[in-house]
Design an enzyme around this catalytic site. Structure first.
Site, PDB file in Angstrom:
ATOM      1  N   HIS A  41       0.822  -1.217   0.000  1.00  0.00           N
ATOM      2  CA  HIS A  41       0.000   0.000   0.000  1.00  0.00           C
ATOM      3  C   HIS A  41       0.850   1.260   0.000  1.00  0.00           C
ATOM      4  O   HIS A  41       0.437   2.292  -0.538  1.00  0.00           O
ATOM      5  CB  HIS A  41      -0.977  -0.028   1.182  1.00  0.00           C
ATOM      6  CG  HIS A  41      -2.134  -0.956   0.966  1.00  0.00           C
ATOM      7  ND1 HIS A  41      -3.421  -0.524   0.776  1.00  0.00           N
ATOM      8  CD2 HIS A  41      -2.177  -2.311   0.865  1.00  0.00           C
ATOM      9  CE1 HIS A  41      -4.219  -1.571   0.585  1.00  0.00           C
ATOM     10  NE2 HIS A  41      -3.482  -2.669   0.640  1.00  0.00           N
ATOM     11  N   ASP A  42       2.034   1.184   0.587  1.00  0.00           N
ATOM     12  CA  ASP A  42       2.935   2.336   0.508  1.00  0.00           C
ATOM     13  C   ASP A  42       3.397   2.549  -0.932  1.00  0.00           C
ATOM     14  O   ASP A  42       3.301   3.650  -1.472  1.00  0.00           O
ATOM     15  CB  ASP A  42       4.147   2.122   1.433  1.00  0.00           C
ATOM     16  CG  ASP A  42       5.035   3.370   1.494  1.00  0.00           C
ATOM     17  OD1 ASP A  42       4.509   4.484   1.275  1.00  0.00           O
ATOM     18  OD2 ASP A  42       6.239   3.235   1.767  1.00  0.00           O
TER      19      ASP A  42
ATOM     20  N   GLY B 262       4.554   6.056  -4.857  1.00  0.00           N
ATOM     21  CA  GLY B 262       5.799   5.300  -4.747  1.00  0.00           C
ATOM     22  C   GLY B 262       6.098   4.893  -3.308  1.00  0.00           C
ATOM     23  O   GLY B 262       5.413   5.301  -2.372  1.00  0.00           O
TER      24      GLY B 262
ATOM     25  N   PRO C 199      -5.533  -0.619  -6.318  1.00  0.00           N
ATOM     26  CA  PRO C 199      -6.299  -1.785  -6.774  1.00  0.00           C
ATOM     27  C   PRO C 199      -7.412  -2.079  -5.760  1.00  0.00           C
ATOM     28  O   PRO C 199      -7.179  -2.017  -4.556  1.00  0.00           O
ATOM     29  CB  PRO C 199      -5.253  -2.906  -6.783  1.00  0.00           C
ATOM     30  CG  PRO C 199      -3.943  -2.200  -6.944  1.00  0.00           C
ATOM     31  CD  PRO C 199      -4.100  -0.895  -6.218  1.00  0.00           C
TER      32      PRO C 199
ATOM     33  N   THR D 145      -1.120 -15.540   0.680  1.00  0.00           N
ATOM     34  CA  THR D 145      -0.807 -16.815   1.339  1.00  0.00           C
ATOM     35  C   THR D 145      -0.719 -16.655   2.851  1.00  0.00           C
ATOM     36  O   THR D 145      -0.832 -17.634   3.589  1.00  0.00           O
ATOM     37  CB  THR D 145       0.520 -17.398   0.798  1.00  0.00           C
ATOM     38  OG1 THR D 145       0.816 -18.607   1.495  1.00  0.00           O
ATOM     39  CG2 THR D 145       1.700 -16.457   0.976  1.00  0.00           C
TER      40      THR D 145
ATOM     41  N   ASP E  52      -5.968 -17.561   2.689  1.00  0.00           N
ATOM     42  CA  ASP E  52      -5.457 -18.792   2.074  1.00  0.00           C
ATOM     43  C   ASP E  52      -6.054 -19.972   2.827  1.00  0.00           C
ATOM     44  O   ASP E  52      -5.560 -20.375   3.884  1.00  0.00           O
ATOM     45  CB  ASP E  52      -3.921 -18.797   2.160  1.00  0.00           C
ATOM     46  CG  ASP E  52      -3.291 -19.872   1.313  1.00  0.00           C
ATOM     47  OD1 ASP E  52      -4.019 -20.542   0.545  1.00  0.00           O
ATOM     48  OD2 ASP E  52      -2.055 -20.040   1.402  1.00  0.00           O
TER      49      ASP E  52
ATOM     50  N   SER F 108      -4.278 -22.739   4.985  1.00  0.00           N
ATOM     51  CA  SER F 108      -2.820 -22.557   4.936  1.00  0.00           C
ATOM     52  C   SER F 108      -2.438 -21.130   5.300  1.00  0.00           C
ATOM     53  O   SER F 108      -1.615 -20.502   4.649  1.00  0.00           O
ATOM     54  CB  SER F 108      -2.311 -22.919   3.535  1.00  0.00           C
ATOM     55  OG  SER F 108      -0.943 -22.654   3.407  1.00  0.00           O
TER      56      SER F 108
ATOM     57  N   ASP G  95       3.369 -20.054   1.290  1.00  0.00           N
ATOM     58  CA  ASP G  95       3.590 -21.172   0.362  1.00  0.00           C
ATOM     59  C   ASP G  95       2.685 -21.046  -0.861  1.00  0.00           C
ATOM     60  O   ASP G  95       1.820 -20.180  -0.928  1.00  0.00           O
ATOM     61  CB  ASP G  95       3.385 -22.520   1.066  1.00  0.00           C
ATOM     62  CG  ASP G  95       2.000 -22.637   1.670  1.00  0.00           C
ATOM     63  OD1 ASP G  95       1.101 -21.862   1.298  1.00  0.00           O
ATOM     64  OD2 ASP G  95       1.801 -23.512   2.528  1.00  0.00           O
TER      65      ASP G  95
HETATM   66  C1  HEM Z   1      -4.020  -7.265  -6.631  1.00  0.00           C
HETATM   67  C2  HEM Z   1      -4.645  -6.382  -5.894  1.00  0.00           C
HETATM   68  C3  HEM Z   1      -4.961  -6.595  -4.431  1.00  0.00           C
HETATM   69  C4  HEM Z   1      -6.177  -6.467  -3.864  1.00  0.00           C
HETATM   70  C5  HEM Z   1      -7.475  -6.041  -4.560  1.00  0.00           C
HETATM   71  C6  HEM Z   1      -6.025  -6.783  -2.454  1.00  0.00           C
HETATM   72  C7  HEM Z   1      -7.055  -6.755  -1.524  1.00  0.00           C
HETATM   73  C8  HEM Z   1      -6.931  -7.159  -0.219  1.00  0.00           C
HETATM   74  C9  HEM Z   1      -8.015  -7.172   0.737  1.00  0.00           C
HETATM   75  C10 HEM Z   1      -9.444  -6.721   0.449  1.00  0.00           C
HETATM   76  C11 HEM Z   1      -7.520  -7.651   1.908  1.00  0.00           C
HETATM   77  C12 HEM Z   1      -8.268  -7.837   3.234  1.00  0.00           C
HETATM   78  C13 HEM Z   1      -7.997  -6.619   4.102  1.00  0.00           C
HETATM   79  C14 HEM Z   1      -8.615  -6.691   5.479  1.00  0.00           C
HETATM   80  O1  HEM Z   1      -9.671  -7.304   5.665  1.00  0.00           O
HETATM   81  O2  HEM Z   1      -8.018  -6.126   6.410  1.00  0.00           O
HETATM   82  C15 HEM Z   1      -6.136  -7.945   1.699  1.00  0.00           C
HETATM   83  C16 HEM Z   1      -5.294  -8.451   2.649  1.00  0.00           C
HETATM   84  C17 HEM Z   1      -3.933  -8.618   2.464  1.00  0.00           C
HETATM   85  N1  HEM Z   1      -3.204  -8.263   1.367  1.00  0.00           N
HETATM   86 FE1  HEM Z   1      -3.967  -7.752  -0.440  1.00  0.00          FE
HETATM   87  N2  HEM Z   1      -4.722  -7.110  -2.214  1.00  0.00           N
HETATM   88  C18 HEM Z   1      -4.032  -7.007  -3.387  1.00  0.00           C
HETATM   89  C19 HEM Z   1      -2.677  -7.213  -3.563  1.00  0.00           C
HETATM   90  C20 HEM Z   1      -1.780  -7.429  -2.529  1.00  0.00           C
HETATM   91  C21 HEM Z   1      -0.349  -7.371  -2.660  1.00  0.00           C
HETATM   92  C22 HEM Z   1       0.388  -7.011  -3.952  1.00  0.00           C
HETATM   93  C23 HEM Z   1       0.173  -7.645  -1.439  1.00  0.00           C
HETATM   94  C24 HEM Z   1       1.618  -7.701  -1.004  1.00  0.00           C
HETATM   95  C25 HEM Z   1       2.634  -7.929  -1.809  1.00  0.00           C
HETATM   96  C26 HEM Z   1      -0.944  -7.918  -0.545  1.00  0.00           C
HETATM   97  C27 HEM Z   1      -0.834  -8.312   0.766  1.00  0.00           C
HETATM   98  C28 HEM Z   1      -1.903  -8.559   1.606  1.00  0.00           C
HETATM   99  C29 HEM Z   1      -1.770  -9.182   2.916  1.00  0.00           C
HETATM  100  C30 HEM Z   1      -0.501  -9.721   3.538  1.00  0.00           C
HETATM  101  C31 HEM Z   1      -3.069  -9.214   3.457  1.00  0.00           C
HETATM  102  C32 HEM Z   1      -3.486  -9.737   4.838  1.00  0.00           C
HETATM  103  C33 HEM Z   1      -3.580  -8.573   5.809  1.00  0.00           C
HETATM  104  C34 HEM Z   1      -4.003  -8.984   7.221  1.00  0.00           C
HETATM  105  O3  HEM Z   1      -3.934 -10.156   7.566  1.00  0.00           O
HETATM  106  O4  HEM Z   1      -4.381  -8.065   7.979  1.00  0.00           O
HETATM  107  N3  HEM Z   1      -2.104  -7.747  -1.235  1.00  0.00           N
HETATM  108  N4  HEM Z   1      -5.795  -7.632   0.397  1.00  0.00           N
END
Ligand code: HEM
Ligand SMILES: *[C@@H]1O[C@H](CO)[C@@H](O)[C@H](O)[C@H]1NC(C)=O
Ligand SMILES: *[C@@H]1O[C@H](CO)[C@@H](O)[C@H](O)[C@H]1NC(C)=O
Ligand SMILES: *[C@@H]1O[C@H](CO)[C@@H](O)[C@H](O)[C@H]1NC(C)=O
Length: 318
Positions: free
Chosen positions: A56-57, A62, A149, A180, A231, A234, A239
């Site tokens: 997000h940063d 950037g 996104p 994951t 995931d 998992s 993984d």
């Molecule tokens: C492709 C577009 C992406 C979308 C639409 C998206 C959307 C989301 C959403 C809706 C959540 C749940 C947030 C919550 O309930 O707190 C989430 C969690 C997460 N996202 Fe993404 N994400 C994307 C890409 C990424 C990328 C590129 C990364 C890191 C390289 C990432 C890492 C994570 C992680 C680690 C979580 C878990 C956060 C937690 O456990 O609090 N995401 N994402």
């Protein structure tokens, strides 16, 4: 419109360096690591917070620590696209220790990048050399996060948003693999379960064996803040299971499921599994993930005192 989809940013040459703080703050990376370890021991959700924070940063202005700033109601971190972000306290604690050890040297943007690297490693994912040398930006404005996104975006729009940052379909697939580890609030599933466009009802791409479990976990009128693993089966370890789940209709987030809606991204997901052509080596999800993390870490980095500063505290400009 289509043409603008393919603007790419020159990522080949990076002004960042592995070991940028070797001489100016030799313990910087080990200090970050020990804070991340302690925070993760205390709260197992911390690695997921930190990995997501780096994404997000980097995607707004950037990788420049803009997400960390508290500047009242226009703060970038208040944008809808950043809902649920956490881990700010860990970054702030690392920063205060680093200011004690080597004041004015290590940027907050770099702390976020190093912490994300360590978060992956602590989740039994791949370790990689992290590039550093980013400076902290001067802008935090929530309207700049409008192009984050979004979980409801079509695969075309997700690809477009990644292309605009100089990232390609493979980056989109493997970086989505970050899911994951970590959890999501039911909030992000409600449309997918009860009102999925265009026809309403549940997303037909959800495996029929998985749907009842999701419906039970996130009932209509239930608690939208209830959290479930992204995931399936998992959640703790980094993984390739996430890509297997996505491929088999066990994706939880709709943006992950949509990776199967496009022949290119689907082909990339498939490439990690069953091979018809034995003379082509199966790619490594871990190695590809590391490559894409390094690429993401280069987005819009600020170099030089005119473009960025080294903040004294991460949530305020100097
Ligand atoms: C492709 C577009 C992406 C979308 C639409 C998206 C959307 C989301 C959403 C809706 C959540 C749940 C947030 C919550 O309930 O707190 C989430 C969690 C997460 N996202 Fe993404 N994400 C994307 C890409 C990424 C990328 C590129 C990364 C890191 C390289 C990432 C890492 C994570 C992680 C680690 C979580 C878990 C956060 C937690 O456990 O609090 N995401 N994402
Ligand atoms: C810092 O040290 C590491 C390990 O010795 C080395 O690989 C790296 O190139 C060094 N970086 C700089 C900028 O001096
Ligand atoms: C925030 O960004 C928007 C869009 O670029 C701009 O119109 C607005 O003036 C900015 N607000 C501040 C306080 O800088
Ligand atoms: C298998 O892949 C190799 C290398 O890309 C290619 O030269 C060969 O034609 C492929 N064979 C089949 C049967 O697709």
């Amino acid at each position: 419109m289509i043409i603008s989809c393919y603007i790419s940013i020159g990522l080949a040459e990076s002004p960042l360096r592995v070991g940028f703080y070797n001489t100016t703050c030799p313990d910087a990376e080990s200090i970050v690591r020990s804070f991340v370890r302690d925070a993760a021991d205390f709260n197992p959700r911390v690695p997921a917070f930190l990995l997501r924070l780096h994404f997000h940063d980097c995607f707004v202005q950037g990788c420049d620590g803009s997400i960390l700033i508290d500047n009242g109601p226009i703060s970038e971190k208040l944008a809808d696209g950043h809902q649920g972000l956490k881990g700010f306290d860990v970054i702030e604690n690392v920063k205060s220790q680093l200011e004690f050890v080597c004041p004015g040297v290590v940027s907050c943007a770099d702390i976020v990048a190093i912490a994300a690297r360590d978060a992956v490693a602590f989740s039994f994912g791949p370790f990689y050399e992290v590039e550093t040398g980013r400076r902290d930006g001067f802008v935090s404005n929530r309207s700049l996060a409008d192009t984050m996104p979004d979980f409801r975006d079509s695969i075309h729009l997700l690809k477009h948003k990644f292309f605009e940052k100089g990232l390609d379909e493979k980056d989109l697939v493997v970086l989505s693999g970050a899911h994951t580890i970590g959890t999501t609030a039911c909030f992000f599933l409600m449309d997918r379960l009860y009102d999925f466009p265009p026809r309403g009802g549940p997303d037909p791409s959800i495996d029929p064996d998985f749907l009842p479990e999701l419906l039970e976990t996130c009932p209509p009128n239930g608690d939208i803040n209830f959290r479930l693993p992204i995931d399936h089966n998992s959640v703790e370890t980094f993984d390739i299971r996430i890509l297997e789940n996505i491929r088999n209709g066990f994706a939880v987030l709709q943006s992950d499921a949509k990776l199967m809606d496009d022949s290119v991204t689907k082909g990339i997901v498939d490439s990690y599994f069953g091979f018809s052509n034995r003379s082509v080596k199966r790619p490594s999800f871990e190695a590809d993930f590391v490559n894409s993390m390094v690429k993401m870490g280069r987005i819009g980095v600020k170099i030089g005192p005119k473009r960025g500063e080294i903040r004294r505290v991460c949530n305020m400009f100097n």
